[in-house]
Design an enzyme around this catalytic site. Structure first.
Site, PDB file in Angstrom:
ATOM      1  N   GLU A  93      55.829  45.924  57.360  1.00  0.00           N
ATOM      2  CA  GLU A  93      56.994  44.783  56.814  1.00  0.00           C
ATOM      3  C   GLU A  93      57.598  44.208  58.107  1.00  0.00           C
ATOM      4  O   GLU A  93      57.520  44.437  59.015  1.00  0.00           O
ATOM      5  CB  GLU A  93      57.985  45.884  56.522  1.00  0.00           C
ATOM      6  CG  GLU A  93      57.592  46.695  55.273  1.00  0.00           C
ATOM      7  CD  GLU A  93      58.768  47.774  54.782  1.00  0.00           C
ATOM      8  OE1 GLU A  93      59.950  47.458  55.022  1.00  0.00           O
ATOM      9  OE2 GLU A  93      58.190  48.780  54.383  1.00  0.00           O
ATOM     10  N   CYS A 106      61.994  39.983  62.122  1.00  0.00           N
ATOM     11  CA  CYS A 106      62.306  41.261  62.331  1.00  0.00           C
ATOM     12  C   CYS A 106      60.799  41.596  62.426  1.00  0.00           C
ATOM     13  O   CYS A 106      60.280  41.586  61.096  1.00  0.00           O
ATOM     14  CB  CYS A 106      63.116  42.184  61.697  1.00  0.00           C
ATOM     15  SG  CYS A 106      62.956  43.872  62.248  1.00  0.00           S
ATOM     16  N   CYS A 113      54.797  55.542  62.667  1.00  0.00           N
ATOM     17  CA  CYS A 113      55.592  55.694  64.144  1.00  0.00           C
ATOM     18  C   CYS A 113      55.472  57.479  64.211  1.00  0.00           C
ATOM     19  O   CYS A 113      55.503  57.986  63.266  1.00  0.00           O
ATOM     20  CB  CYS A 113      57.105  55.443  64.069  1.00  0.00           C
ATOM     21  SG  CYS A 113      57.856  55.330  65.495  1.00  0.00           S
ATOM     22  N   CYS A 117      62.389  60.241  64.331  1.00  0.00           N
ATOM     23  CA  CYS A 117      63.834  60.315  64.323  1.00  0.00           C
ATOM     24  C   CYS A 117      63.876  60.757  62.777  1.00  0.00           C
ATOM     25  O   CYS A 117      63.414  60.341  62.027  1.00  0.00           O
ATOM     26  CB  CYS A 117      64.310  58.813  64.443  1.00  0.00           C
ATOM     27  SG  CYS A 117      63.879  58.118  66.009  1.00  0.00           S
ATOM     28  N   CYS A 120      64.830  58.249  59.812  1.00  0.00           N
ATOM     29  CA  CYS A 120      63.996  57.016  59.716  1.00  0.00           C
ATOM     30  C   CYS A 120      62.901  57.177  58.867  1.00  0.00           C
ATOM     31  O   CYS A 120      62.295  58.115  58.768  1.00  0.00           O
ATOM     32  CB  CYS A 120      63.794  56.792  60.914  1.00  0.00           C
ATOM     33  SG  CYS A 120      62.717  55.102  61.026  1.00  0.00           S
TER      34      CYS A 120
HETATM   35  N1  SAH Z   1      61.375  52.212  67.443  1.00  0.00           N
HETATM   36  C1  SAH Z   1      62.554  51.176  67.621  1.00  0.00           C
HETATM   37  C2  SAH Z   1      62.435  50.108  66.747  1.00  0.00           C
HETATM   38  C3  SAH Z   1      62.254  50.379  65.437  1.00  0.00           C
HETATM   39  S1  SAH Z   1      63.671  51.079  64.539  1.00  0.00           S
HETATM   40  C4  SAH Z   1      63.616  51.927  67.821  1.00  0.00           C
HETATM   41  O1  SAH Z   1      63.840  53.098  67.736  1.00  0.00           O
HETATM   42  O2  SAH Z   1      64.604  51.394  68.199  1.00  0.00           O
HETATM   43  C5  SAH Z   1      65.026  49.841  64.212  1.00  0.00           C
HETATM   44  C6  SAH Z   1      66.425  50.367  64.461  1.00  0.00           C
HETATM   45  O3  SAH Z   1      66.650  51.155  63.121  1.00  0.00           O
HETATM   46  C7  SAH Z   1      66.658  51.448  65.415  1.00  0.00           C
HETATM   47  O4  SAH Z   1      67.965  51.593  66.183  1.00  0.00           O
HETATM   48  C8  SAH Z   1      66.531  52.590  64.537  1.00  0.00           C
HETATM   49  O5  SAH Z   1      67.165  53.748  64.933  1.00  0.00           O
HETATM   50  C9  SAH Z   1      67.302  52.187  63.116  1.00  0.00           C
HETATM   51  N2  SAH Z   1      67.183  53.141  61.939  1.00  0.00           N
HETATM   52  C10 SAH Z   1      65.922  53.602  61.625  1.00  0.00           C
HETATM   53  N3  SAH Z   1      66.093  54.340  60.382  1.00  0.00           N
HETATM   54  C11 SAH Z   1      67.489  53.917  60.007  1.00  0.00           C
HETATM   55  C12 SAH Z   1      68.251  54.574  58.994  1.00  0.00           C
HETATM   56  N4  SAH Z   1      67.853  55.019  57.851  1.00  0.00           N
HETATM   57  N5  SAH Z   1      69.489  53.933  58.886  1.00  0.00           N
HETATM   58  C13 SAH Z   1      69.721  52.978  60.081  1.00  0.00           C
HETATM   59  N6  SAH Z   1      69.473  52.463  60.818  1.00  0.00           N
HETATM   60  C14 SAH Z   1      68.011  53.062  61.223  1.00  0.00           C
END
Ligand code: SAH
Length: 357
Positions: A93, A106, A113, A117, A120
């Site tokens: 995406e 973006c 990944c 986390c 996510c």
């Molecule tokens: N892997 C990288 C970039 C991709 S995620 C990173 O971790 O920074 C981009 C951002 O979205 C990160 O700050 C991540 O923690 C956040 N993110 C992921 N899932 C999310 C969610 N459900 N709600 C809000 N932010 C989220």
């Protein structure tokens, strides 16, 4: 065995020159090709290149330009979300956001990944593969061609962990910055990471003035390790030390992302810990740097993901959290949600598409 064919979008002009030479073409063709590829043209659309040359290109190279599988446009703020199909059928995406200061795209860096986390959507099926440099670039090129408007800023905050695909990401940065191509300045590019400390150290040594964005989400190891497994490898202190070194080497402001999850990391206690951490670790030696390292925290109420049971913080908790940061001298902004009607945050469209197959 078949030797691997070079991929056109992943080559810098001098590499393209070498390649053109190898198929018996003159040098100046390489620059022409580079310029047109980066405007979104495929060789078959390049009328200033002869038919025979185009046939040789098709025979001896590959082109990993993504194609648009699905496109959603927000009726509220014009945000555009793309589901891109890659050459092998995998999808990622990208999102184009329209700000007063210009259009920002973006982009994704991996299919899936492996960082795990807990909140996510992108990590649910693990990592399928890394994107090539040309596939990351291709998202910017196709988005710009399709919207018909110049893209002036890039954030690497889509699917994937950019520092887990290090070499391709660095190559992408050089490609997208090139003056014959999209010519996007490093200062207009942000890279977001969950905190791979060795990657941050390598990036510092590249000496590219991009903005680093750290997905922090918690200031103490216990909370952070619970929601971000990467923290078990690189704890909060090591991460902040890498940030300080990065700042001292580049003098580029670092921003911290903090996703607010109800009951998990959003209490006044958590806000105090965050203030203490940032003030302590980053401003300790700050005097020699114009009154200390500028710190900025982006607060993002968590996007609820249907496979996860995290709930976004309520208004009162958010206000109280911000009040603590302000009292402790830390600048924070609450991230405005763009494209709320198209669910523009990354990761969920790809999962939907995968589910349909
Ligand atoms: N892997 C990288 C970039 C991709 S995620 C990173 O971790 O920074 C981009 C951002 O979205 C990160 O700050 C991540 O923690 C956040 N993110 C992921 N899932 C999310 C969610 N459900 N709600 C809000 N932010 C989220």
């Amino acid at each position: 065995m078949d030797e691997k064919k070079p991929e056109l979008l992943s080559m810098l002009p001098d590499e393209l020159e070498e390649y053109m030479k190898s198929i018996g073409e003159p040098r100046y063709r390489a620059r022409q090709l580079f310029e047109q590829l980066h405007r979104g043209l495929r060789p078959e659309e390049m009328t200033n290149i002869g038919k025979a040359t185009r046939a040789r290109l098709a025979e001896t190279s590959e082109l990993h330009m993504p194609t648009i599988r699905k496109k959603l446009v927000s009726a509220i703020d014009g945000t555009v979300k793309y589901l891109f199909e890659l050459y092998d059928g995998n999808c990622v995406e990208s999102v184009v956001m329209k700000y007063k200061h210009g259009n920002t795209v973006c982009v994704s860096s991996q299919v899936g990944c492996r960082m795990g986390c807990a909140f996510c959507a992108s990590t649910i099926g693990g990592r399928v593969r890394d994107l090539g440099a040309g596939e990351i670039l291709g998202q910017v090129i196709v988005a710009q061609r399709d919207t018909g408007e110049r893209i002036s800023n890039i954030v690497m905050m889509g699917i994937g962990e950019p520092l887990d695909n290090y070499d391709n990401v660095i190559k992408f940065l050089h490609l997208v910055n090139h003056e014959y191509g999209l010519n996007i300045g490093y200062r207009h590019i942000s890279l977001s990471t969950c905190g791979l400390v060795d990657g941050i150290e390598r990036l510092r040594a590249e000496d590219l003035p991009i903005t680093l964005s750290i997905s922090l989400h918690a200031a103490d190891d216990e909370t952070r390790s619970r929601i971000m497994p990467v923290n078990k490898k690189y704890g909060v202190r090591a991460l902040l030390a890498a940030c300080r070194d990065y700042y001292e080497a580049t003098e580029r402001r670092i921003s911290f992302e903090y996703t607010l999850i109800s009951g998990e990391n959003d209490t006044v206690e958590h806000a105090e810990r965050l203030s203490q951490l940032l003030n302590g670790e980053l401003r300790r030696n700050g005097a020699q740097h114009h009154g200390g390292m500028p710190i900025h925290v982006n607060l993002i109420p968590v996007n609820e993901v249907k496979e996860r049971d995290f709930v976004r913080s309520d208004e009162r908790a958010i206000k109280a959290f911000i009040a603590v940061l302000e009292r402790r001298g830390i600048r924070a902004t609450l991230r405005r949600k763009l494209g709320p009607d198209i669910n523009a945050s990354c990761g969920q469209l790809r999962r939907e598409a995968a589910g349909q197959e």
